[in-house]
Write an enzyme that holds these catalytic residues in place. Structure first.
Site, PDB file in Angstrom:
ATOM      1  N   LYS A 108     -29.774 133.810 -64.474  1.00 48.27           N
ATOM      2  CA  LYS A 108     -31.196 133.533 -64.698  1.00 48.27           C
ATOM      3  C   LYS A 108     -31.433 132.931 -66.076  1.00 48.27           C
ATOM      4  CE  LYS A 108     -32.874 137.213 -61.618  1.00 48.27           C
ATOM      5  NZ  LYS A 108     -33.555 138.519 -61.556  1.00 48.27           N
TER       6      LYS A 108
ATOM      7  N   SER B 168     -37.594 141.354 -58.664  1.00 51.34           N
ATOM      8  CA  SER B 168     -37.553 140.899 -60.056  1.00 51.34           C
ATOM      9  C   SER B 168     -38.726 140.010 -60.444  1.00 51.34           C
ATOM     10  CB  SER B 168     -36.235 140.142 -60.314  1.00 51.34           C
ATOM     11  OG  SER B 168     -36.139 139.004 -59.490  1.00 51.34           O
TER      12      SER B 168
END
Length: 843
Positions: A774, A731
């Site tokens: 996140k 990511s």
């Protein structure tokens, strides 16, 4: 020494001092021997003797408490019983001892003690005739012998009456009848007194009755009492052959010369009482037929087993466990949905998904009574309340709660138990938990299921497959029980920080519910609803003594803690409460020079007086108690040079922000990566370099001397700070591209933007996981704009409304869109984004 017809016992006998039981002539009794004198007598006399004479010993009842036994010879009972040791068994478990099987021969009186060590040796005088046990019954006492004959006849008739009350088809009863007809009348008092239920005190009275007439008089009331008891028993219930076996059962040993029986089926030491109670418990446990048959089989073995055998305790423990298990005991569920919703809301703030799942279960239970317990798995960072919400669910349903900590468990026997063939075997944690709660439908919390280990003793995660499978756990078989137990009504709740370490087969059996971290607003609500009142109570303070405003709480959350849960937050409140408790306890006056600011007016002076109440914690007081802030909200200071970008990472502890820094210097085109990176992240860096080199002309990227290839004559160093923390995953791809694009172009990345997403060699942005955690991490860090993969747009629906309103989300499908959003005024070359040719369908 002779008596009567010449049959004699030695005039010198070693004496066995017994603490339990009384040996009467004509009976056979087991004695456990563990005192030093008795052990010496067995080893030196019985085990070394070679003649029949050496097996004859004297048995003297010892009334002294064995726990207070000393080396001194106690005052011996005047009369004892000479007996022949027919069996000697030695054992070292649980301590060294011998078990003797002794048949009583006749009475004797102690004339003189010859020696006391190593065992007691005494000169004795025989009191009974041995012939009375050998001659036929017709040659004994007759009815013509006056009062003695009358007593003998009455005693015999009473014994016959007792037998008449029992079923002769039972073999035990028939055998006793034959013995009654074959034994001489003179032996009946001794034999019957040893058969029926009598106390040791009563047996001593029979033993002391040297006169035959007195012996009949002592034993007759005992026999009459037994008959009356059986009459009462017959009135209350119909006797069956099984009941009669319990009333008249064979004991270990035997009647001399036949067998000995006990009309209550109980030993003199009370073990029969325990066995009878255990048998009643087995019949009343309402267990399934299979388990009931196993218990009856073990109970039958237990009755035939002497207590000295090690297996006796194992079998007894097994049966105790079987009768204590809740085979059919359950609690009634509280199905009031409105009350359940209120209780859950009072216990926990937020956690809407978990609460909704519990209410769904209650609704289905209202419509369908027989419902298998669901198997849930709460996955989320530490401190968000996974364990405590499991306890609240149990209270909401009105069920018992039991927590099983699985962290570090590496032996499958902890789940399934040990087989009973092993020493120290015990059931597994599942069966032990059911025994503890006492019902078969509790809430079981399997804590930290993601931290199970694996060792040579097996894989406990594999053992849990049977427990957590709704199609199998209705017949869960513990190795210790070795019979099936129904776990289908148990509500299993597992907790984990991550699903990555849970085996796929185990994860497939559980319904996973994600428990994300809390937003700042949620933490403020939780603090003032639960944490602060709880800390005040724990530290003996009241709201009238300490007040923490909401602004102070927000400062603690944003500047002193940066976590997904609330554990650190609660510890900070605890530190504040302790500091205030010191002031309250000292009665110290709070002056203007102190940082604890009271809400009332402050006067100068040094006089010691109690502080003004309540004490209010303001920012100055907060800094004095907790020290300088640990975290700063602003991240813009890090973006002072090109080559810095802010990424988002997911950890089992929640989301985190992650800086990526790049620098270049003259060299040979090498790429250096530091920061404890995993293979996937290293590959993402190489992907980013390749894509930027391939598109360098489009985005006007140059090397240090202005050449078209950014790597020509240039070395690149890419660093991920927090070098002690291992990092991996795809990511960070878009963050690396943005960081390198900033470096090669010389432009600064926007300081209020964070990003996440996986990249491909063609410049596409692929979706990643952990979006909610996140984004919450970015929100906690003060970020204003977040770049996400376009295919993760659906995950934004899980975010709280206030977070969605405060943040600007940019969803990107390719790297052109990422670079355009990451730099102020766009990025050179992104305006003329490459349009891929449209492919029209031929269908």
């Amino acid at each position: 020494m002779t008596s009567g017809g010449g049959i004699q016992i030695p005039n010198r006998l070693p004496l066995l001092l017994t603490h339990e039981g009384v040996l009467l002539p004509g009976s056979t009794v087991r004695f456990s021997v563990d005192s030093p004198r008795n052990m010496q007598m067995v080893s030196q006399r019985l085990l070394r003797g070679t003649s029949l004479k050496s097996t004859i010993i004297g048995v003297i009842p010892n009334t002294r408490d064995p726990e207070r036994d000393t080396d001194d010879i106690p005052t011996l009972h005047n009369i004892g019983t000479a007996g022949i040791a027919v069996q000697v068994v030695g054992s070292n478990w649980p301590k060294p001892h011998y078990t003797l099987l002794i048949t009583g021969l006749c009475r004797f009186s102690v004339s003189n003690l010859l020696k006391e060590r190593p065992f007691v040796l005494a000169e004795v005088e025989q009191l009974d005739k041995l012939e009375q046990y050998m001659i036929p019954a017709t040659e004994g006492v007759s009815a013509d012998d006056g009062e003695l004959g009358e007593l003998s006849q009455k005693f015999y008739q009473a014994a016959v009456q007792l037998l008449g009350m029992l079923d002769m088809s039972v073999p035990v009863v028939a055998k006793f009848r034959r013995l009654l007809d074959s034994l001489p009348r003179e032996t009946l008092p001794d034999v019957v007194a040893s058969m029926i239920r009598t106390s040791n005190k009563e047996k001593l009275q029979v033993l002391d009755a040297v006169s035959l007439e007195e012996r009949f008089k002592k034993a007759l009331p005992m026999l009459t009492r037994q008959i009356e008891g059986l009459k009462l028993l017959q009135k209350t219930r119909k006797m069956s052959p099984d009941n009669e076996k319990r009333v008249l059962s064979v004991r270990k040993g035997g009647v001399f010369p036949g067998r000995q029986f006990n009309l209550d089926g109980e030993d003199e030491d009370g073990d029969g009482d325990d066995t009878a109670v255990l048998e009643r418990k087995v019949h009343g446990a309402n267990m399934p037929e299979t388990a009931f048959r196993v218990c009856l089989k073990e109970l039958k073995r237990l009755k035939k087993m002497p207590q000295s055998m090690p297996e006796y305790a194992l079998t007894r423990n097994y049966l105790d466990l079987m009768v204590e298990l809740p085979w059919n005991k359950s609690t009634k569920d509280c199905l009031d949905i409105q009350a359940a919703r209120t209780l859950l809301d009072n216990d926990h703030y937020a956690m809407d998904k978990l609460k909704r799942r519990v209410l769904e279960y209650l609704a289905v239970r209202q419509l369908k009574t027989s419902l298998k317990g669901p198997i849930l798995c709460f996955v989320g960072p530490p401190g968000v309340g996974k364990t405590s919400v499991g306890r609240s669910i149990a209270r909401t349903l009105g069920r018992e709660f039991h927590r099983i900590a699985l962290g570090g468990v590496c032996d499958q026997s902890d789940i399934r138990g040990h087989r009973r063939t092993y020493v120290g075997s015990m059931p597994g944690r599942i069966i032990n938990g059911l025994k503890t709660v006492g019902v078969n439908n509790p809430v079981f919390l399997l804590d930290e299921v993601d931290k199970l280990g694996k060792s040579l003793q097996g894989d406990p995660a594999a053992a849990l497959l049977e427990v957590l499978d709704p199609e199998q756990n209705h017949s869960f078989t513990d190795h210790y029980l070795n019979v099936a137990f129904d776990l289908s009504q148990v509500l299993f709740i597992a907790t984990a920080n991550t699903t990555a370490t849970i085996p796929p087969a185990l994860l497939d059996r559980m319904e996973v519910l994600q428990v994300p971290g809390y937003t700042q607003e949620e933490k403020v609500e939780i603090a003032h609803r639960h944490l602060i009142p709880n800390q005040l109570e724990q530290h003996g303070l009241t709201p009238q003594q300490l007040h923490i405003p909401q602004d102070t709480t927000q400062d603690i959350i944003s500047r002193y803690t940066r976590e997904a849960g609330v554990r650190s937050l609660e510890r900070k409140f605890g530190a504040i409460c302790r500091a205030v408790a010191v002031k309250v306890a000292e009665g110290h006056r709070v002056t203007r020079t102190e940082t604890l600011i009271p809400s009332g007016p402050i006067e100068q002076g040094d006089k010691v007086t109690p502080p003004e109440m309540p004490i209010v914690i303001d920012p100055v007081a907060l800094k004095d108690i907790l020290g300088p802030p640990l975290f700063e909200m602003e991240v813009s200071e890090r973006f002072t040079l090109p080559g810095v970008a802010l990424g988002l990472a997911w950890t089992p502890l929640g989301g985190e922000i992650m800086f990526v820094e790049a620098s270049r210097m003259e060299g040979e085109g090498q790429l250096t990566l530091t920061g404890q990176l995993g293979d996937v992240m290293k590959e993402s860096a190489h992907l980013a370099i390749s894509w930027l080199r391939a598109n360098a002309k489009t985005y006007q990227l140059t090397n240090m001397v202005g050449g078209p290839d950014p790597l020509e004559g240039t070395d690149i160093h890419l660093h991920f700070p927090a070098g002690a923390v291992t990092k991996d995953g795809p990511s960070a791809g878009v963050t690396i591209v943005t960081c390198l694009a900033s470096l090669f172009s010389g432009r600064l990345v926007r300081s209020d933007i964070a990003m996440t997403g996986e990249i491909t060699l063609r410049g596409l942005v692929l979706p990643v996981g952990g979006i909610k955690d996140k984004v919450l991490a970015a929100y906690r860090a003060g970020v204003k704009r977040v770049i996400l993969p376009k295919r993760n747009e659906k995950d934004l629906e899980e975010l709280p409304a206030n977070v969605r309103a405060d943040l600007d989300f940019v969803t990107a499908g390719n790297l052109d869109e990422v670079l355009n959003a990451a730099f102020d005024g766009g990025f050179p070359g992104t305006a003329s984004t490459h349009t891929h040719p449209q492919l029209t369908s031929k269908l």
